[in-house]
Design a protein around this motif. Structure first.
Motif, PDB file in Angstrom:
ATOM      1  N   THR A 150      -9.785  13.406  -3.789  1.00  0.00           N
ATOM      2  CA  THR A 150      -8.485  13.022  -4.285  1.00  0.00           C
ATOM      3  C   THR A 150      -7.677  14.031  -5.072  1.00  0.00           C
ATOM      4  O   THR A 150      -6.830  13.939  -5.695  1.00  0.00           O
ATOM      5  CB  THR A 150      -8.953  12.066  -5.533  1.00  0.00           C
ATOM      6  N   ARG A 151      -8.199  15.170  -4.526  1.00  0.00           N
ATOM      7  CA  ARG A 151      -7.645  16.591  -5.157  1.00  0.00           C
ATOM      8  C   ARG A 151      -7.593  16.466  -6.617  1.00  0.00           C
ATOM      9  O   ARG A 151      -6.921  17.313  -7.205  1.00  0.00           O
ATOM     10  CB  ARG A 151      -6.192  16.810  -4.460  1.00  0.00           C
ATOM     11  N   MET A 152      -8.478  15.595  -7.335  1.00  0.00           N
ATOM     12  CA  MET A 152      -8.579  15.878  -8.868  1.00  0.00           C
ATOM     13  C   MET A 152      -9.308  17.277  -9.197  1.00  0.00           C
ATOM     14  O   MET A 152      -9.256  17.441 -10.392  1.00  0.00           O
ATOM     15  CB  MET A 152      -9.320  14.555  -9.279  1.00  0.00           C
ATOM     16  N   ASN A 153      -9.970  18.067  -8.470  1.00  0.00           N
ATOM     17  CA  ASN A 153     -10.391  19.138  -8.754  1.00  0.00           C
ATOM     18  C   ASN A 153      -9.350  20.060  -8.877  1.00  0.00           C
ATOM     19  O   ASN A 153      -9.530  21.257  -9.449  1.00  0.00           O
ATOM     20  CB  ASN A 153     -11.278  19.534  -7.727  1.00  0.00           C
ATOM     21  N   ARG A 154      -8.309  20.017  -8.401  1.00  0.00           N
ATOM     22  CA  ARG A 154      -7.134  20.802  -8.879  1.00  0.00           C
ATOM     23  C   ARG A 154      -6.341  20.443 -10.167  1.00  0.00           C
ATOM     24  O   ARG A 154      -5.683  21.184 -10.745  1.00  0.00           O
ATOM     25  CB  ARG A 154      -6.005  20.856  -7.821  1.00  0.00           C
ATOM     26  N   VAL A 155      -6.657  19.388 -10.529  1.00  0.00           N
ATOM     27  CA  VAL A 155      -6.020  18.900 -11.954  1.00  0.00           C
ATOM     28  C   VAL A 155      -6.791  18.991 -13.087  1.00  0.00           C
ATOM     29  O   VAL A 155      -6.561  19.583 -14.229  1.00  0.00           O
ATOM     30  CB  VAL A 155      -5.975  17.225 -11.569  1.00  0.00           C
ATOM     31  N   PHE A 156      -8.252  18.757 -13.014  1.00  0.00           N
ATOM     32  CA  PHE A 156      -9.345  18.974 -13.966  1.00  0.00           C
ATOM     33  C   PHE A 156      -9.864  20.292 -13.957  1.00  0.00           C
ATOM     34  O   PHE A 156     -10.232  20.856 -12.653  1.00  0.00           O
ATOM     35  CB  PHE A 156     -10.463  18.006 -13.987  1.00  0.00           C
ATOM     36  N   ASP A 157     -10.141  20.948 -15.084  1.00  0.00           N
ATOM     37  CA  ASP A 157     -10.912  22.250 -15.014  1.00  0.00           C
ATOM     38  C   ASP A 157     -12.495  21.671 -15.075  1.00  0.00           C
ATOM     39  O   ASP A 157     -12.873  20.865 -15.843  1.00  0.00           O
ATOM     40  CB  ASP A 157     -10.910  23.096 -16.327  1.00  0.00           C
ATOM     41  N   ILE A 158     -13.182  22.129 -14.006  1.00  0.00           N
ATOM     42  CA  ILE A 158     -14.644  21.518 -14.207  1.00  0.00           C
ATOM     43  C   ILE A 158     -15.721  22.618 -13.945  1.00  0.00           C
ATOM     44  O   ILE A 158     -15.625  23.630 -13.484  1.00  0.00           O
ATOM     45  CB  ILE A 158     -14.823  20.481 -12.579  1.00  0.00           C
ATOM     46  N   TYR A 159     -16.607  22.559 -15.063  1.00  0.00           N
ATOM     47  CA  TYR A 159     -17.651  23.521 -14.970  1.00  0.00           C
ATOM     48  C   TYR A 159     -19.049  23.106 -14.907  1.00  0.00           C
ATOM     49  O   TYR A 159     -19.311  21.875 -14.923  1.00  0.00           O
ATOM     50  CB  TYR A 159     -17.491  23.949 -16.751  1.00  0.00           C
ATOM     51  N   THR A 160     -19.709  23.902 -14.719  1.00  0.00           N
ATOM     52  CA  THR A 160     -21.033  23.666 -14.221  1.00  0.00           C
ATOM     53  C   THR A 160     -22.203  23.367 -15.406  1.00  0.00           C
ATOM     54  O   THR A 160     -23.046  22.586 -15.315  1.00  0.00           O
ATOM     55  CB  THR A 160     -22.070  24.680 -13.555  1.00  0.00           C
ATOM     56  N   SER A 161     -21.752  23.757 -16.786  1.00  0.00           N
ATOM     57  CA  SER A 161     -22.542  23.364 -17.860  1.00  0.00           C
ATOM     58  C   SER A 161     -21.660  23.010 -19.005  1.00  0.00           C
ATOM     59  O   SER A 161     -20.756  23.480 -19.059  1.00  0.00           O
ATOM     60  CB  SER A 161     -23.573  24.615 -18.330  1.00  0.00           C
ATOM     61  N   GLU A 162     -22.287  22.242 -19.997  1.00  0.00           N
ATOM     62  CA  GLU A 162     -21.573  21.857 -21.156  1.00  0.00           C
ATOM     63  C   GLU A 162     -20.945  22.955 -21.978  1.00  0.00           C
ATOM     64  O   GLU A 162     -19.970  23.036 -22.607  1.00  0.00           O
ATOM     65  CB  GLU A 162     -22.322  20.858 -22.093  1.00  0.00           C
ATOM     66  N   ASN A 163     -21.906  24.145 -22.140  1.00  0.00           N
ATOM     67  CA  ASN A 163     -21.475  25.296 -22.995  1.00  0.00           C
ATOM     68  C   ASN A 163     -20.455  25.872 -22.555  1.00  0.00           C
ATOM     69  O   ASN A 163     -19.484  26.260 -22.929  1.00  0.00           O
ATOM     70  CB  ASN A 163     -22.857  26.225 -22.916  1.00  0.00           C
ATOM     71  N   GLU A 164     -20.401  26.318 -21.098  1.00  0.00           N
ATOM     72  CA  GLU A 164     -19.130  26.959 -20.338  1.00  0.00           C
ATOM     73  C   GLU A 164     -17.794  25.833 -20.693  1.00  0.00           C
ATOM     74  O   GLU A 164     -16.826  26.323 -20.780  1.00  0.00           O
ATOM     75  CB  GLU A 164     -19.287  26.881 -18.808  1.00  0.00           C
ATOM     76  N   VAL A 217       0.919  -1.115  -0.043  1.00  0.00           N
ATOM     77  CA  VAL A 217       0.159   0.015  -0.239  1.00  0.00           C
ATOM     78  C   VAL A 217       1.027   1.182  -0.132  1.00  0.00           C
ATOM     79  O   VAL A 217       1.554   1.527   1.056  1.00  0.00           O
ATOM     80  CB  VAL A 217      -0.899  -0.140   1.190  1.00  0.00           C
ATOM     81  N   ALA A 218       1.032   1.862  -1.040  1.00  0.00           N
ATOM     82  CA  ALA A 218       1.729   2.938  -1.309  1.00  0.00           C
ATOM     83  C   ALA A 218       1.081   4.179  -0.646  1.00  0.00           C
ATOM     84  O   ALA A 218      -0.118   4.266  -0.741  1.00  0.00           O
ATOM     85  CB  ALA A 218       2.351   3.266  -2.566  1.00  0.00           C
ATOM     86  N   PRO A 219       1.790   5.171  -0.305  1.00  0.00           N
ATOM     87  CA  PRO A 219       1.168   6.254   0.419  1.00  0.00           C
ATOM     88  C   PRO A 219       0.348   7.114  -0.732  1.00  0.00           C
ATOM     89  O   PRO A 219       0.938   7.058  -2.109  1.00  0.00           O
ATOM     90  CB  PRO A 219       2.293   7.223   1.061  1.00  0.00           C
ATOM     91  N   PHE A 220      -0.542   8.027  -0.593  1.00  0.00           N
ATOM     92  CA  PHE A 220      -0.988   8.573  -1.777  1.00  0.00           C
ATOM     93  C   PHE A 220      -0.744   9.881  -1.871  1.00  0.00           C
ATOM     94  O   PHE A 220      -1.164  10.769  -1.287  1.00  0.00           O
ATOM     95  CB  PHE A 220      -2.775   8.470  -1.810  1.00  0.00           C
ATOM     96  N   CYS A 221       0.130  10.311  -3.055  1.00  0.00           N
ATOM     97  CA  CYS A 221       0.708  11.609  -2.984  1.00  0.00           C
ATOM     98  C   CYS A 221       0.953  11.739  -4.658  1.00  0.00           C
ATOM     99  O   CYS A 221       1.591  10.995  -5.272  1.00  0.00           O
ATOM    100  CB  CYS A 221       1.716  11.931  -2.113  1.00  0.00           C
ATOM    101  N   PHE A 222       0.780  13.057  -5.020  1.00  0.00           N
ATOM    102  CA  PHE A 222       1.191  13.514  -6.431  1.00  0.00           C
ATOM    103  C   PHE A 222       1.025  14.934  -6.414  1.00  0.00           C
ATOM    104  O   PHE A 222       0.665  15.597  -5.469  1.00  0.00           O
ATOM    105  CB  PHE A 222       0.235  12.938  -7.571  1.00  0.00           C
ATOM    106  N   ASP A 223       1.714  15.298  -7.641  1.00  0.00           N
ATOM    107  CA  ASP A 223       2.007  16.814  -7.810  1.00  0.00           C
ATOM    108  C   ASP A 223       0.976  17.031  -8.796  1.00  0.00           C
ATOM    109  O   ASP A 223       1.067  17.000  -9.884  1.00  0.00           O
ATOM    110  CB  ASP A 223       3.428  17.187  -8.243  1.00  0.00           C
ATOM    111  N   PRO A 224      -0.258  18.070  -8.369  1.00  0.00           N
ATOM    112  CA  PRO A 224      -1.436  18.270  -9.381  1.00  0.00           C
ATOM    113  C   PRO A 224      -0.621  19.005 -10.642  1.00  0.00           C
ATOM    114  O   PRO A 224      -1.487  18.781 -11.694  1.00  0.00           O
ATOM    115  CB  PRO A 224      -2.342  19.116  -8.507  1.00  0.00           C
ATOM    116  N   SER A 225       0.297  19.563 -10.451  1.00  0.00           N
ATOM    117  CA  SER A 225       0.836  20.200 -11.624  1.00  0.00           C
ATOM    118  C   SER A 225       1.916  19.494 -12.457  1.00  0.00           C
ATOM    119  O   SER A 225       2.061  19.912 -13.765  1.00  0.00           O
ATOM    120  CB  SER A 225       1.650  21.594 -11.200  1.00  0.00           C
ATOM    121  N   LYS A 226       1.882  18.264 -12.023  1.00  0.00           N
ATOM    122  CA  LYS A 226       2.994  17.510 -13.040  1.00  0.00           C
ATOM    123  C   LYS A 226       1.901  16.375 -13.505  1.00  0.00           C
ATOM    124  O   LYS A 226       1.955  15.176 -12.858  1.00  0.00           O
ATOM    125  CB  LYS A 226       4.124  16.787 -12.279  1.00  0.00           C
ATOM    126  N   ILE A 227       1.651  16.451 -14.901  1.00  0.00           N
ATOM    127  CA  ILE A 227       0.635  15.352 -15.424  1.00  0.00           C
ATOM    128  C   ILE A 227       1.330  13.984 -15.285  1.00  0.00           C
ATOM    129  O   ILE A 227       0.496  13.071 -14.952  1.00  0.00           O
ATOM    130  CB  ILE A 227       0.556  15.631 -16.836  1.00  0.00           C
TER     131      ILE A 227
END
Ligand SMILES: Nc1ncnc2c1ncn2[C@@H]1O[C@H](COP(=O)(O)OP(=O)(O)O)[C@@H](O)[C@H]1O
Ligand SMILES: Nc1ncnc2c1ncn2[C@@H]1O[C@H](COP(=O)(O)OP(=O)(O)O)[C@@H](O)[C@H]1O
Lengths: 152, 114, 152, 114
Positions: free
Chosen positions: D91-105, C93-103
């Motif tokens: 999962t902090r994926m809200n910082r990775v993806f641009d998320i919009y409330t509508s398809e048009n936006e 079980v690896a810790p969950f961590c990543f850099d959101p700015s590095k794809i």
């Protein structure tokens, strides 16, 4: 018929546990995109069947188990409800009828079996090696388009 | 089970604060209704706005109160969810009970009666 | 602690069956008046746990069973998830961590255990006589007024 | 799994007609996305309006597409239910993806970008 997806639910024979079965069945129906009245009616039938097992097969004694198999086929949803208590005596199932205008004829019980037969497409009851099995079948038409489709 | 209740003139309004009236709560519901009827209530509005599940035991408990009051008064029902309404229709209890969409309508209808 | 109301859910170890568990858990959570995000999160945790059993304990082989006990106490909701497959190796079980700015650092897996620990109040894992038991506990505050109250 | 998809200029709009993107469907979802990307799509709007459940496998499949496109384009997401949004936040994926409330936006945002 295609192999079914299936889940088994088991509770101890206490009426307080029945709402857990009801919630589970309604949640599964929602996942299958049933509308809210159909979800309610499926929950109602399974709850009536499980209540009857607890009341009539087990005479409200805790410590016995009631099992419910939920089987998903492409064209139908099947519930199999198992108990190992007293078997149903068909002679005890009175027809459901009353005169809405005569208060004294209104039923306070004896509606469960009527509900099962009204809402389900198939209802079978059998006893095999001391185990009673009630089978309830609902035919379903999954929409071919949209967020919901046939299982499997 | 929690049953909110209050009087408006001689009408008792009962609102179960429960999602379910089922075999595990029907006896308690029936007993509460019995006590209110025994203590003289003859016009009762049953508001089902919070209820999203009734089984045949719960329905039986409601019918029991209705029969107990008999011709000396009435129990009317209001704010029934569509899914629960399907049980009243299936058992033809929609022909037995007066069912209203709002508590006010139920109250007015009951106050208008002798 | 007061005796719990309880239901057991059982499926065969196939990923297609997991949505039935998920639907059941969400339906039970709704019956207990959880809000929709909490219901989703409870479903998510149980689904992650069951997926892991199927993938890692049973290596995606059908024919084994995964059991989930749902126990309602006045102050908590407990899930116990049982498998008889390969036990979890905590070293994997690896810790969950990543850099959101590095794809290139973004995770495509390895999020399940992190999700369990983040959303649940207690997580225990134990192996007894070849049976692995994952216990997930969520503390709940049932409203004292309103359509919902503590079970039992 | 049913994935409705259509092009608006050079943007591909993908709308899963499914309530769930989970471990039993993630592989199929990923494969479809891969094929669209392989055939040249570089700007993708993922409309999650029908989806009320995503698990970590489903999320992983979305992330996989995002990584595959890399810096050559973008995948943006729109119409996310509040409960599903909680997974993106956790999962902090809200910082990775641009998320919009509508398809048009989402469409406008993607069209405005180089
Ligand atoms: N699972 C069961 N096991 C044994 N007897 C049953 C069962 N279900 C129903 N019965 C019998 O059928 C009768 C009618 O059942 P039902 O219509 O549900 O009404 P109620 O339970 O209110 O009596 C019961 O009173 C009982 O004698
Ligand atoms: N139920 C389980 N049985 C055995 N191993 C497990 C179990 N759950 C998790 N693991 C191990 O822990 C690792 C991390 O699990 P998780 O965070 O869910 O990510 P993923 O399943 O995507 O790998 C898995 O790769 C596996 O090695």
């Amino acid at each position: 018929m295609k192999a079914a997806n299936m889940i088994r639910l088991i509770i101890d024979s206490r009426l307080e546990n029945v709402s857990l079965v009801g919630g589970a069945v309604r949640g599964i129906a929602n996942t299958l995109c049933m509308d809210s009245t159909t979800s309610y009616q499926l929950e109602l039938c399974v709850v009536e069947a499980v209540n009857n097992d607890i009341k009539h097969a087990y005479h409200c004694q805790a410590g016995h188990s009631v099992e419910i198999d939920v089987l998903l086929y492409p064209d139908r949803l099947t519930f199999k409800i198992y108990d190992s208590g007293e078997s149903m005596n068909p002679a005890k199932v009175a027809p459901f009828c009353f005169d809405p205008s005569k208060i004294e004829t209104l039923p306070e019980r004896g509606m469960g079996v009527y509900i099962l037969h009204s809402l389900m497409d198939e209802v079978h009851y059998e006893t095999i090696n001391g185990q009673n099995i009630l089978t309830l079948v609902k035919y379903v038409n999954y929409p071919s388009e949209g967020a919901c489709k046939s299982p499997g | 089970m929690q049953l909110k209740h209050n009087n408006v003139k001689d009408v008792l309004i009962v609102r179960p604060l429960e999602k379910r009236i089922d075999a595990s709560t029907a006896a308690e519901f029936k007993q509460n209704m019995n006590e209110w009827i025994d203590s003289g209530n003859r016009r009762i509005v049953l508001n089902l706005s919070e209820v999203d599940f009734i089984d045949s035991s719960g329905l039986g408990a409601i019918i029991s109160g209705f029969k107990k009051i008999g011709n000396e008064g009435n129990i009317v029902i209001c704010v029934v969810k569509e899914s629960v309404m399907s049980l009243f229709r299936l058992t033809r209890m929609n022909r037995v009970f007066d069912i209203y969409t709002s508590e006010n309508e139920a109250l007015e209808a009951l106050s208008g009666k002798a």
